[in-house]
Write a protein that holds these residues in place. Structure first.
Motif, PDB file in Angstrom:
ATOM      1  N   PHE A 583       0.830  -1.200   0.000  1.00 42.43           N
ATOM      2  CA  PHE A 583       0.000   0.000   0.000  1.00 42.43           C
ATOM      3  C   PHE A 583       0.863   1.248   0.000  1.00 42.43           C
ATOM      4  N   PHE A 584       0.213   2.360  -0.330  1.00 41.76           N
ATOM      5  CA  PHE A 584       0.849   3.678  -0.388  1.00 41.76           C
ATOM      6  C   PHE A 584      -0.022   4.652   0.398  1.00 41.76           C
ATOM      7  N   GLY A 585       0.604   5.682   0.942  1.00 39.00           N
ATOM      8  CA  GLY A 585      -0.182   6.710   1.621  1.00 39.00           C
ATOM      9  C   GLY A 585       0.625   7.974   1.802  1.00 39.00           C
ATOM     10  N   TYR A 586      -0.036   8.964   2.370  1.00 40.32           N
ATOM     11  CA  TYR A 586       0.697  10.182   2.711  1.00 40.32           C
ATOM     12  C   TYR A 586       0.210  10.744   4.031  1.00 40.32           C
ATOM     13  N   MET A 587       1.118  11.452   4.701  1.00 44.48           N
ATOM     14  CA  MET A 587       0.855  12.093   5.980  1.00 44.48           C
ATOM     15  C   MET A 587       1.130  13.585   5.856  1.00 44.48           C
ATOM     16  N   LEU A 588       0.496  14.361   6.717  1.00 45.04           N
ATOM     17  CA  LEU A 588       0.750  15.794   6.813  1.00 45.04           C
ATOM     18  C   LEU A 588       1.017  16.149   8.262  1.00 45.04           C
TER      19      LEU A 588
END
Length: 725
Positions: A583-588
């Motif tokens: 899986f792939f994701g992003y955080m802020l």
């Protein structure tokens, strides 16, 4: 199975099913508050209503619910696995790429076992990094990595997803089954699998008024066949799709299915259903030619010659073998077009309204003059009321993007997310024609939309693309349909990818490409460029028997370009559909927050990587004219090379693809809200401050806490329900 259904409800609806008929002590309040505090560490929270409901339950019931729910939400955001990093201090102290490689060489030369081979390769002038003992493998434990980082400092911008109280598990399962089975748009593979689970529990319960999507009907029919219920069949292709479902094949019929041996009761059910369809309407034999080879292979499993009592079923296989003529509808249309009789072709297509709308552009381009154009438009206007809302909206989106000129770039995306670009050789549609088409389509859509009553809208949802197909959205958390745009708020943007190989060594490489206004490359971050002005890479991991993670940290204020395109490259080993998990994701987050490389409550999006290509492009980030960053959702896969894919080698392909995609404007929620507003008693923009005093139709990214009873709520989890039938 009860627990699996409960997890499925929480994942799809963000509602927690509650037990019925509680007769135990009401001592769950303290445990519920502890549950709430634990959820907040993962970026989730119990609504006030759910806290009250849990407080009325016995403590042991709340404990059990809490344990199962916490596991579910952690998995949703990717916190169910251990995210280690190659460089223990990441994003601090990431070395220069060349210096790091030289350090690995020096360490190899100090290793008595590795030294001879390294020296030999150095003399040859070529050195493979993967042959260096210290390259690509974790040099510290997960616990040592955690000890190297300070705790995350809470910030107002941290994500907080609210869980709401649900009904009983039985009621929630029924409601979700009806929503998925009655969907007016195709579902993604993940949703189809969930529907299969739900259908197995609801074959004898309430059913949707209609199941308009054929592949959904195939999944439901499989459950009905297993339960001995009547099958829902009205075309020969329904039987073929059901056979594919029984063999765990592709119910969309785009990929060939290897049919399994079928038991006699199953063969009788399929042949009996096929016979009834053809006996009632022999003209439906014309549909066989579209999937001739599949019917031949299925005939080898069904043995229709053994069942002479169903002669109409045998005709299907005679047509497939070419022993019986059944001219297809499409062949008759092609014959007319081949003679240049566009008006006659349009008239014939009125008998198949869906095909007419799908062929409309071709007919208009082939029209020989104003009279034929008017004939095509007249046929179109007579057919529009008879097609599905999804087809109406799909054509509307197509038409609004036909204002270009010959020679523009045209982007194609298949059902699996594969994308390619080519020159657009079609002549442009005249503006008067486009305006007439749009007016008819909008009027038809408005006619079908239900009166919303009081409409309450979160402005953040306006630029979300309409989910005209579930296959345009990857499974995951916080994921929006392809073409959607969402704001990005924060100083630090961090991408992450995780994969765990199944049987052989697998190396995925997380990279980020930075492009300027003209889509030219500014720089990139990858294992070959660990640091830049924009940020840093966590280091290359080349083997994942126990799972591996890679991260890229970007300072948005330092980005020198206008676009940032993260990608996951398959360097070697198992593909995205072969690994155990990926899986792939992003955080802020803000600069002062610090924290571990992976912090679940800063995760804004996590999507599964399950595509056929070897380069995954989940989304892109673009800086607007106002300087603000936005995420644009792609869900695409490039074919790539058989191995050794790198960001440096595919940057031209990515640039061309992105340019073509951004030239298109998807149909968004804003379009339907504009149409609904005409029939709304009032339209209010939701600012989170005050709640309405009566039922509303709420459309937004998340359900507000405390909406009045009887409100209709549409969020990304069920936005498909907004598409009219």
């Amino acid at each position: 199975m009860v627990h699996a259904l409960e997890r499925l409800i929480v994942r799809h609806t963000h509602r927690l099913p509650l037990p019925a008929g509680n007769t135990g002590p009401n001592d769950g309040g303290v445990t519920a508050r502890r549950f709430d505090a634990a959820l907040m560490s993962a970026g989730f929270k119990l609504s006030a209503g759910l806290l009250e409901e849990l407080a009325r339950l016995p403590e042991e019931t709340v404990v059990a619910l809490a344990a199962r729910t916490f596991d579910t939400v952690r998995e949703a955001v990717g916190d169910h696995v251990r995210h280690n990093v190659y460089f223990v201090d990441f994003p601090a102290n990431v070395p220069d790429t060349f210096e790091f490689w030289m350090r690995c060489v020096a360490e190899a030369l100090d290793d008595d076992t590795a030294r001879p081979g390294v020296l030999q390769r150095l003399r040859a002038g070529v050195l493979d990094l993967l042959t260096l003992p210290s390259y690509g493998v974790y040099r510290h434990t997960y616990e040592q990595m955690l000890a190297a980082h300070d705790d995350l400092i809470a910030a107002a911008g941290d994500r907080m997803t609210v869980l709401h109280p649900g009904g009983t598990l039985d009621d929630e399962v029924t409601a979700l089954y009806l929503s998925l089975a009655g969907s007016t748009t195709p579902l993604g593979d993940d949703h189809l699998r969930d529907l299969a689970v739900l259908a197995a529990h609801r074959t004898d319960g309430p059913q949707p008024e209609a199941i308009p999507v054929r592949e959904i009907r195939a999944v439901v029919n499989r459950a009905r066949l297993d339960a001995g219920a009547d099958l829902l069949l009205d075309t020969v292709t329904d039987v073929l799709r059901l056979a594919c479902a029984l063999s765990d094949g592709d119910v969309t019929l785009r990929e060939p299915t290897r049919f399994r041996a079928l038991s006699r009761p199953v063969r009788r059910a399929l042949l009996g259903g096929l016979d009834a369809v053809v006996a009632e309407a022999p003209a439906k034999l014309a549909d066989v030619a579209a999937h001739r080879e599949a019917w031949k292979r299925l005939g080898e499993r069904l043995h229709p010659h053994e069942y002479p009592r169903w002669p109409s079923a045998a005709e299907v296989f005679a047509v497939a073998r070419g022993e019986k003529k059944a001219p297809s509808f499409d062949s008759r249309v092609e014959e007319l077009l081949g003679r240049g009789d566009v008006a006659a072709a349009a008239a014939l297509l009125t008998a198949a309204p869906g095909r007419l709308l799908r062929a409309l552009d071709r007919l208009l381009c082939a029209a020989g003059g104003p009279k034929e154009v008017d004939a095509v438009l007249a046929a179109f206007e007579s057919a529009v009321p008879q097609v599905s809302g999804r087809v109406v909206l799909s054509l509307r989106e197509h038409v609004q993007n036909r204002a270009g000129t010959t020679g523009d770039r045209r982007v194609f995306v298949n059902r699996l997310g594969g994308a390619w670009v080519t020159a657009d050789t079609r002549p442009p549609l005249p503006s008067a024609v486009r305006e007439r088409l749009c007016a008819v389509l909008d009027a038809e859509t408005r006619r079908r939309l239900p009166a919303p009553g009081r409409l309450l809208v979160d402005p953040a949802v306006l630029d979300v693309a309409l989910p005209l197909s579930g296959r345009a959205t990857a499974a995951g958390f916080g994921v929006l349909p392809r073409g959607s745009v969402s704001p990005v708020e924060g100083e630090l943007l961090r991408f992450f990818t995780y994969w765990k190989q199944t049987a052989r060594s697998t190396d995925y490489d997380l990279s980020a490409l930075v492009l300027d206004d003209d889509y030219a490359t500014v720089t990139w971050l990858s294992y070959t460029a660990l640091t830049s002005v924009e940020g840093s890479h966590s280091g290359d991991v080349t083997d994942a028997p126990d799972g591996a993670s890679e991260f890229i940290d970007l300072r948005l204020g330092a980005v020198r370009g206008s676009f940032v395109v993260p990608q996951v490259n398959l360097f070697s080993g198992e593909g995205f559909e072969e690994v155990e998990e990926s899986f792939f994701g992003y955080m802020l987050r803000e600069t002062e927050q610090k924290g571990r490389p992976f912090e679940p409550r800063t995760v804004r999006m996590k999507s599964d990587l399950r595509g056929p290509g070897r380069v995954a492009l989940p989304l892109a980030f673009e800086r607007g004219e106002d300087g603000r960053w936005r995420a644009r959702w792609l869900h695409l896969y490039l074919r790539g090379n058989p191995s050794a894919n790198r960001v440096e080698e595919n940057r031209v392909s990515v640039s061309v693809l992105l340019r073509g995609l951004l030239a298109r404007s998807p149909l968004t929620v804003r379009h339907l809200i504009d149409l609904m507003a005409a029939d709304a008693t009032a339209t209010t923009w939701w600012d989170g401050s005050t709640l309405p005093d009566g039922p509303v139709t709420y459309i937004g990214l998340e359900r507000p806490d405390g909406l009045p009873e009887g409100s209709r709520v549409l969020t990304p989890e069920n936005l498909r329900d907004l598409i009219p039938a």
